[in-house]
Design a protein around this motif. Structure first.
Motif, PDB file in Angstrom:
ATOM      1  N   LEU A 162      -5.419  -5.283  -3.723  1.00 21.07           N
ATOM      2  CA  LEU A 162      -4.096  -5.561  -4.273  1.00 21.07           C
ATOM      3  C   LEU A 162      -4.169  -6.651  -5.341  1.00 21.07           C
ATOM      4  O   LEU A 162      -4.808  -7.686  -5.142  1.00 21.07           O
TER       5      LEU A 162
ATOM      6  N   TYR B   2       0.825  -1.209   0.000  1.00 14.90           N
ATOM      7  CA  TYR B   2       0.000   0.000   0.000  1.00 14.90           C
ATOM      8  C   TYR B   2       0.862   1.263   0.000  1.00 14.90           C
ATOM      9  O   TYR B   2       0.504   2.275  -0.604  1.00 14.90           O
TER      10      TYR B   2
ATOM     11  N   LYS C 219      -6.158   7.906  -7.029  1.00 11.89           N
ATOM     12  CA  LYS C 219      -5.710   7.910  -5.631  1.00 11.89           C
ATOM     13  C   LYS C 219      -5.386   9.317  -5.137  1.00 11.89           C
ATOM     14  O   LYS C 219      -5.649   9.652  -3.978  1.00 11.89           O
TER      15      LYS C 219
ATOM     16  N   VAL D 150      -8.577   0.077  -1.960  1.00 11.98           N
ATOM     17  CA  VAL D 150      -8.067  -0.661  -3.116  1.00 11.98           C
ATOM     18  C   VAL D 150      -7.860  -2.144  -2.794  1.00 11.98           C
ATOM     19  O   VAL D 150      -7.637  -2.529  -1.646  1.00 11.98           O
TER      20      VAL D 150
ATOM     21  N   ASP E 156      -8.477  -1.584  -8.254  1.00  7.72           N
ATOM     22  CA  ASP E 156      -7.358  -2.511  -8.304  1.00  7.72           C
ATOM     23  C   ASP E 156      -6.032  -1.767  -8.194  1.00  7.72           C
ATOM     24  O   ASP E 156      -5.766  -0.830  -8.950  1.00  7.72           O
ATOM     25  N   GLY E 157      -5.216  -2.199  -7.253  1.00 11.10           N
ATOM     26  CA  GLY E 157      -3.874  -1.635  -7.101  1.00 11.10           C
ATOM     27  C   GLY E 157      -2.844  -2.679  -7.488  1.00 11.10           C
ATOM     28  O   GLY E 157      -2.714  -3.708  -6.810  1.00 11.10           O
ATOM     29  N   TYR E 158      -2.131  -2.454  -8.575  1.00  9.28           N
ATOM     30  CA  TYR E 158      -1.218  -3.459  -9.114  1.00  9.28           C
ATOM     31  C   TYR E 158       0.174  -3.356  -8.500  1.00  9.28           C
ATOM     32  O   TYR E 158       0.768  -2.284  -8.452  1.00  9.28           O
TER      33      TYR E 158
ATOM     34  N   LEU F 215       1.905   2.026  -3.498  1.00 12.68           N
ATOM     35  CA  LEU F 215       0.802   2.544  -4.301  1.00 12.68           C
ATOM     36  C   LEU F 215       0.449   3.985  -3.958  1.00 12.68           C
ATOM     37  O   LEU F 215       0.112   4.780  -4.831  1.00 12.68           O
ATOM     38  N   PHE F 216       0.534   4.323  -2.680  1.00 17.43           N
ATOM     39  CA  PHE F 216      -0.021   5.596  -2.232  1.00 17.43           C
ATOM     40  C   PHE F 216       0.993   6.685  -1.920  1.00 17.43           C
ATOM     41  O   PHE F 216       0.651   7.870  -1.989  1.00 17.43           O
TER      42      PHE F 216
END
Length: 245
Positions: free
Chosen positions: A202, A19, A56, A200, A227-229, A22-23
């Protein structure tokens, strides 16, 4: 960019690592956007409209602004509207086609993350002199960048579009607040990490072929916002074999 975890105040533990990837850069852009708006007393506006509402950066800003006495409106496409409603990060959510249903007499700020020239034109024409700030943050529609710059220069009946240059504002706030800024950032960052698993899902992919497929889908806009890739160019079994050598 690499961080030494032992010296990173924003490292939240191994279970948050995906995370964080992603963020992290996106959320801190949102944090300083919120800070910028608060320091400027929201430029006298009552509403903040945020485009690309399912991104995001956008919904993180909406999430942070919930603690302020201001109405937030997330803009998105019809297919992503259910996701925005589920997020519950904005006061209200509407599609781009519904922009003209908003009250044009309300003093309004527009935070543009999409960079779509048609949306910008609609916002400027609808709110005219009640548009207190038009701020460009991102460019999801990167192919329209030059057209967008030309267009906003000709919209003389409303405020000109500005670009939010985060490094400049960050430097200013570091000089003014010192360590207090780190404390504030940590508090907001922890709230983000506590909610990231709700926002999200993963999705992992590994290997050159799978990574390339995901990349192409992103370019084509064929990715669900929820969806977080997490991608790796190496297959897991390849990594295990290399570790044995």
């Amino acid at each position: 960019q690499y961080f030494f975890l032992s010296k990173d105040p924003y490292y939240m533990g191994k279970k948050y690592e995906d995370y964080m990837m992603l963020f992290r850069p996106l959320f801190f852009t949102s944090f300083f956007l919120e800070d910028y708006l608060i320091e400027n007393k929201f430029f006298g506006a009552h509403n903040v409209i945020i485009s690309s509402g399912s991104s995001k950066t956008s919904f993180s800003l909406g999430f942070l602004l919930k603690n302020n006495n201001i109405k937030t409106i997330g803009l998105t496409s019809p297919k992503n509207l259910p996701y925005l409603t589920k997020l519950n990060c904005y006061t209200s959510n509407i599609t781009y086609q519904q922009i003209t249903s908003l009250d044009p007499n309300q003093p309004t700020i527009f935070i543009d993350v999409a960079g779509d020239k048609h949306i910008v034109k609609t916002i400027h024409n609808h709110f005219t002199h009640n548009l207190k700030l038009s701020l460009t943050v991102g460019m999801s529609h990167w192919e329209q960048q030059s057209q967008l710059q030309t267009q906003t220069q000709t919209l003389s009946h409303s405020v000109p579009t500005q670009v939010f240059f985060a490094p400049e504002w960050i430097k200013k706030r570091q000089e003014e607040l010192g360590h207090k800024l780190v404390v504030r950032m940590l508090k907001s960052w922890k709230m983000c990490m506590d909610n990231a698993h709700i926002w999200v899902k993963l999705v992992t992919a590994s290997g050159v072929r799978e990574t390339e497929q995901v990349y192409k889908r992103v370019l084509e806009g064929d990715i669900r916002p929820e969806d977080g890739y997490i991608l790796s160019l190496w297959k897991e079994e390849e990594e295990v074999n290399k570790a044995k050598l």
